[in-house]
Design a protein around this motif. Structure first.
Motif, mmCIF file in Angstrom:
data_model
loop_
_atom_site.group_PDB
_atom_site.id
_atom_site.type_symbol
_atom_site.label_atom_id
_atom_site.label_comp_id
_atom_site.label_asym_id
_atom_site.label_seq_id
_atom_site.Cartn_x
_atom_site.Cartn_y
_atom_site.Cartn_z
ATOM 1 N N SER A 109 6.991 13.679 4.153
ATOM 2 C CA SER A 109 5.777 13.427 3.388
ATOM 3 C C SER A 109 5.605 14.489 2.296
ATOM 4 N N ALA A 110 5.855 15.745 2.643
ATOM 5 C CA ALA A 110 5.758 16.825 1.660
ATOM 6 C C ALA A 110 6.782 16.638 0.551
ATOM 7 N N LYS A 111 7.987 16.228 0.910
ATOM 8 C CA LYS A 111 9.024 15.970 -0.094
ATOM 9 C C LYS A 111 8.604 14.825 -1.015
ATOM 10 N N ALA A 112 8.058 13.755 -0.444
ATOM 11 C CA ALA A 112 7.611 12.612 -1.245
ATOM 12 C C ALA A 112 6.537 13.042 -2.239
ATOM 13 N N LYS A 113 5.616 13.893 -1.806
ATOM 14 C CA LYS A 113 4.567 14.381 -2.706
ATOM 15 C C LYS A 113 5.165 15.183 -3.855
ATOM 16 N N TYR A 166 6.800 7.591 -3.922
ATOM 17 C CA TYR A 166 5.665 6.738 -3.576
ATOM 18 C C TYR A 166 6.012 5.859 -2.363
ATOM 19 N N PRO A 167 6.132 6.472 -1.190
ATOM 20 C CA PRO A 167 6.514 5.704 -0.001
ATOM 21 C C PRO A 167 5.399 4.765 0.446
ATOM 22 N N GLU A 168 5.800 3.723 1.147
ATOM 23 C CA GLU A 168 4.820 2.805 1.719
ATOM 24 C C GLU A 168 3.939 3.601 2.685
ATOM 25 N N PHE A 224 5.081 14.200 -7.981
ATOM 26 C CA PHE A 224 4.579 15.030 -9.068
ATOM 27 C C PHE A 224 5.512 14.957 -10.274
ATOM 28 N N VAL A 225 6.801 14.999 -10.022
ATOM 29 C CA VAL A 225 7.787 14.897 -11.107
ATOM 30 C C VAL A 225 7.729 13.502 -11.721
ATOM 31 N N SER A 226 7.688 12.468 -10.887
ATOM 32 C CA SER A 226 7.615 11.092 -11.380
ATOM 33 C C SER A 226 6.357 10.885 -12.215
ATOM 34 N N CYS A 227 5.267 11.465 -11.771
ATOM 35 C CA CYS A 227 3.995 11.367 -12.480
ATOM 36 C C CYS A 227 4.122 11.994 -13.873
ATOM 37 N N ALA A 228 4.699 13.182 -13.941
ATOM 38 C CA ALA A 228 4.859 13.865 -15.224
ATOM 39 C C ALA A 228 5.729 13.047 -16.174
ATOM 40 N N ILE A 229 6.790 12.470 -15.656
ATOM 41 C CA ILE A 229 7.670 11.631 -16.484
ATOM 42 C C ILE A 229 6.895 10.413 -16.972
ATOM 43 N N GLY A 230 6.103 9.817 -16.098
ATOM 44 C CA GLY A 230 5.291 8.654 -16.474
ATOM 45 C C GLY A 230 4.270 8.982 -17.551
ATOM 46 N N ARG A 231 3.716 10.176 -17.492
ATOM 47 C CA ARG A 231 2.766 10.603 -18.532
ATOM 48 C C ARG A 231 3.467 10.771 -19.871
ATOM 49 N N MET A 232 4.662 11.353 -19.852
ATOM 50 C CA MET A 232 5.413 11.537 -21.093
ATOM 51 C C MET A 232 5.828 10.188 -21.678
ATOM 52 N N ASP A 233 6.287 9.271 -20.829
ATOM 53 C CA ASP A 233 6.675 7.944 -21.286
ATOM 54 C C ASP A 233 5.475 7.193 -21.862
ATOM 55 N N GLY A 234 4.307 7.364 -21.252
ATOM 56 C CA GLY A 234 3.112 6.689 -21.719
ATOM 57 C C GLY A 234 2.580 7.234 -23.031
ATOM 58 N N ALA A 235 2.933 8.485 -23.353
ATOM 59 C CA ALA A 235 2.452 9.131 -24.575
ATOM 60 C C ALA A 235 3.281 8.764 -25.800
ATOM 61 N N GLN A 239 0.877 -1.161 0.000
ATOM 62 C CA GLN A 239 0.000 0.000 0.000
ATOM 63 C C GLN A 239 0.917 1.213 0.000
ATOM 64 N N VAL A 240 0.804 2.071 -1.018
ATOM 65 C CA VAL A 240 1.710 3.214 -1.109
ATOM 66 C C VAL A 240 0.933 4.524 -1.224
ATOM 67 N N GLU A 241 1.625 5.600 -0.968
ATOM 68 C CA GLU A 241 1.027 6.939 -1.012
ATOM 69 C C GLU A 241 1.317 7.626 -2.349
ATOM 70 N N ASN A 242 0.511 8.614 -2.669
ATOM 71 C CA ASN A 242 0.730 9.550 -3.770
ATOM 72 C C ASN A 242 0.446 9.016 -5.169
ATOM 73 N N ILE A 243 -0.141 7.846 -5.307
ATOM 74 C CA ILE A 243 -0.505 7.375 -6.649
ATOM 75 C C ILE A 243 -1.782 8.101 -7.051
#
Length: 93
Positions: free
Chosen positions: A73-77, A62-64, A81-92, A6-10
């Motif tokens: 927690s704020a740093k992880a968030k 995405y910490p447990e 956001f950066v990881s999410c953006a990279i994932g969107r670009m990779d998925g496109a 179970q992880v956070e920030n997904i």
């Protein structure tokens, strides 16, 4: 063998893409299934890799669940956001 974390920030498919990509780079990880709605990551790998998986997830933002709080927690968030953006670009591609 598999285990589920179970992880956070997904938040979206971009997050899921990043998680899958980074975890599949680990030797011994055969498959990764991410469920955005529940914030779970199922990893098909030996349980001995659990620590490496948790560490990789945390470094990606995405910490447990329950493992970080306050400034961490704020740093992880922010990192997620950066990881999410990279994932969107990779998925496109």
């Amino acid at each position: 063998m598999s285990f589920t974390l179970q992880v956070e920030n997904i938040k979206c498919g971009g997050c899921a893409n990043t998680i899958r990509k980074r975890l599949l780079e680990l030797d011994g990880v055969a498959e990764v299934n991410v469920t955005v709605e529940s914030g779970t990551v199922e990893v098909v790998a030996d349980e001995a890799l659990r620590g490496s998986v948790v560490e990789t997830l945390a470094k990606s933002g995405y910490p447990e669940s329950g493992s970080v709080e306050g400034l961490a927690s704020a740093k992880a968030k922010a990192v997620s956001f950066v990881s999410c953006a990279i994932g969107r670009m990779d998925g496109a591609k």
